[in-house]
Design an enzyme around this catalytic site. Structure first.
Site, PDB file in Angstrom:
ATOM      1  N   SER A  44       0.866  -1.171   0.000  1.00 11.98           N
ATOM      2  CA  SER A  44       0.000   0.000   0.000  1.00 11.98           C
ATOM      3  C   SER A  44       0.907   1.227   0.000  1.00 11.98           C
ATOM      4  O   SER A  44       1.798   1.338   0.855  1.00 11.98           O
ATOM      5  CB  SER A  44      -0.882  -0.019   1.240  1.00 11.98           C
ATOM      6  OG  SER A  44      -1.891   0.960   1.137  1.00 11.98           O
ATOM      7  N   GLU A  45       0.699   2.145  -0.964  1.00 10.65           N
ATOM      8  CA  GLU A  45       1.696   3.198  -1.152  1.00 10.65           C
ATOM      9  C   GLU A  45       1.752   4.210  -0.016  1.00 10.65           C
ATOM     10  O   GLU A  45       2.682   4.995   0.064  1.00 10.65           O
ATOM     11  CB  GLU A  45       1.513   3.897  -2.506  1.00 10.65           C
ATOM     12  CG  GLU A  45       0.192   4.578  -2.738  1.00 10.65           C
ATOM     13  CD  GLU A  45      -0.813   3.676  -3.458  1.00 10.65           C
ATOM     14  OE1 GLU A  45      -0.745   2.448  -3.272  1.00 10.65           O
ATOM     15  OE2 GLU A  45      -1.673   4.217  -4.182  1.00 10.65           O
ATOM     16  N   ASN A  46       0.768   4.183   0.893  1.00 14.00           N
ATOM     17  CA  ASN A  46       0.883   5.055   2.054  1.00 14.00           C
ATOM     18  C   ASN A  46       1.874   4.526   3.096  1.00 14.00           C
ATOM     19  O   ASN A  46       2.094   5.178   4.105  1.00 14.00           O
ATOM     20  CB  ASN A  46      -0.493   5.315   2.690  1.00 14.00           C
ATOM     21  CG  ASN A  46      -1.206   4.041   3.075  1.00 14.00           C
ATOM     22  OD1 ASN A  46      -1.212   3.059   2.333  1.00 14.00           O
ATOM     23  ND2 ASN A  46      -1.815   4.035   4.244  1.00 14.00           N
TER      24      ASN A  46
END
Lengths: 222, 231
Positions: A50-52
């Protein structure tokens, strides 16, 4: 071909899940691509990024155990798994930009026969932003687009040339729709498989892009 | 060495009109909600903000929008805020949208003293317009400049009076880079502990980057999209 939207999505997503391989690190876009997580083949270990700032996304939490500090890139509450790791946004995009993510699956508004992708600006609407899409498509080792084959008004989303502002230039490797499985090869856009119950004529009818047909093209079995 | 200030209000007291301010967080996760509250209470105007998102109507940076405090904004996604749409359409707010990884790296570069770098993200798109592009090893890249700010407002889980910080889960996001990229970094923490209580190996932001630290007065810990499993 009178599939309901949910049936179309399931068909597409199940086919996309067959592109997963054991040990893959995968980023799933918001919306339909997220559903791919429900169809990871038994016995296969796939790590979702997840890019967060998270590797190893678990399922949604049980009601009452939601944690405001634990969300995915769609801002939905998720859970950890054994082996999960957290990191900063800079580290997250270093792993994306550095080519460490095996597969990025995301949606599209348009894909053209050059492999260009448009998925971040909706015509006539205020621009919301590209989020991490431009970074992902520029650098993931393989980009798969999952989308419905046509717009709500029945126009092909596989075009000769994108009309919307593009997200990435020549970035798409594979497109999976409710009509077929397409790959970008040196000779152009190639139909490699037909969706169950779909004929070659139907694919041709609903595809605006120039299309090559793979030799002995078969129907996939979900 | 004591960087602790007594309140969020005191921590932001010298942020002047027209300052450039970075704000940590992804969506509503890991945002400096007490420092935002204190800024809104002060009514500072004409701020140039840098943050991945812009809060939602009624919370986070949404409160700053409602108080007409922001003149311009750099971020990657602003889709959760209706008021923002009206302000942009009305020409009252200038928003620059850039790829999220580029945003993260520009801030990291700002803190690390690297004035520019090349990235493949956005090549051939509107993002690359007017920017230098260059080919390395048969791939095309766009040159991007560093980002720096007058102030960075970051949120951490735990911190000590030296300014050492530890973040929790995905609330880390943009906070560590922002902490390095401003002239004055102000950290709000849920727990303020004594030096030595944070294991040195676990510190994520070393205190050198932090000028002020404050224990947040109150945490709403708002969830933007509550999703749960049924079984």
């Amino acid at each position: 071909m009178a599939l309901k939207d949910t049936e179309k999505r399931e068909l597409i997503v199940r086919r996309a899940a067959r592109e997963l391989r054991d040990g893959f690190y995968v980023n799933l876009g918001i919306g339909m691509p997220t559903l791919v997580a429900n169809y990871v083949p038994a016995g296969m270990e796939v790590i979702l990024q997840s890019e967060n700032g998270m590797l190893g996304i678990g399922p949604f939490p049980m009601a009452g155990t939601e944690d405001a500090d634990l969300i995915n890139a769609g801002k939905e509450t998720v859970t950890e798994l054994p082996g999960t790791s957290f990191f900063s946004s800079a580290d997250s995009f270093a792993m994306i930009r550095g080519g460490h993510i095996d597969l990025s699956i995301l949606g599209a508004m348009e894909v053209d026969q050059e492999g260009n992708l448009a998925n971040w600006m909706v015509p006539g609407k205020v621009v919301k932003g590209m989020g991490g899409a431009m970074d992902l498509v520029a650098s993931a080792r393989r980009v798969i687009v999952t989308m419905e084959h046509t717009t709500k008004t029945g126009e092909s989303k596989l075009l000769k040339k994108c009309t919307l502002p593009i997200t990435g230039l020549k970035v798409v490797d594979t497109v999976i729709t409710e009509l077929g499985f397409f790959r970008f090869k040196t000779e152009g856009l190639v139909l490699e498989e037909l969706a169950p119950g779909v004929t070659l004529e139907q694919v041709r009818q609903f595809t605006a892009a120039d299309l090559k047909i793979a030799q002995g093209v078969k129907t996939w079995q979900n | 060495m004591n960087k602790v200030v007594g309140s969020s209000a005191e921590a932001v007291a010298d942020i002047a009109d027209g300052s450039t301010v970075m704000l940590g967080g992804f969506g509503l996760c890991g945002i400096p909600e007490n420092l935002i509250g204190a800024l809104v209470a002060r009514g500072v105007k004409g701020l140039h903000t840098i943050s991945n998102n812009m809060g939602v109507d009624g919370f986070g940076m949404g409160l700053m929008l409602e108080a007409s405090m922001i003149a311009s904004h750099v971020g990657s996604y602003v889709g959760e805020n209706k008021l923002l749409e009206q302000l942009v359409i009305g020409g009252k707010l200038q928003v620059t949208l850039i790829p999220q990884g580029t945003l993260a790296e520009r801030i990291r570069a700002g803190g690390a003293g690297i004035p520019a770098f090349y990235t493949p993200a956005g090549f051939g798109t509107v993002v690359a317009e007017g920017k230098e592009t260059r080919e390395f090893d048969a791939q095309n890249y766009v040159m991007e400049r560093w980002l720096k700010a007058d102030f960075a407002l970051v949120k951490a889980w735990k911190g000590d009076r030296h300014g050492n910080l530890i973040y929790r889960k995905t609330a880390r996001n943009f906070n560590p880079m922002m902490a390095t990229a401003a002239r004055i970094t102000i950290a709000e923490v849920e727990e303020l502990v004594e030096p030595g209580q944070l294991a040195p190996d676990s510190i994520m932001t070393p205190g050198v980057f932090v000028k002020r630290i404050v224990k947040g007065e109150k945490y709403a810990r708002r969830i933007e999209r509550r999703t749960v499993s049924r079984i």
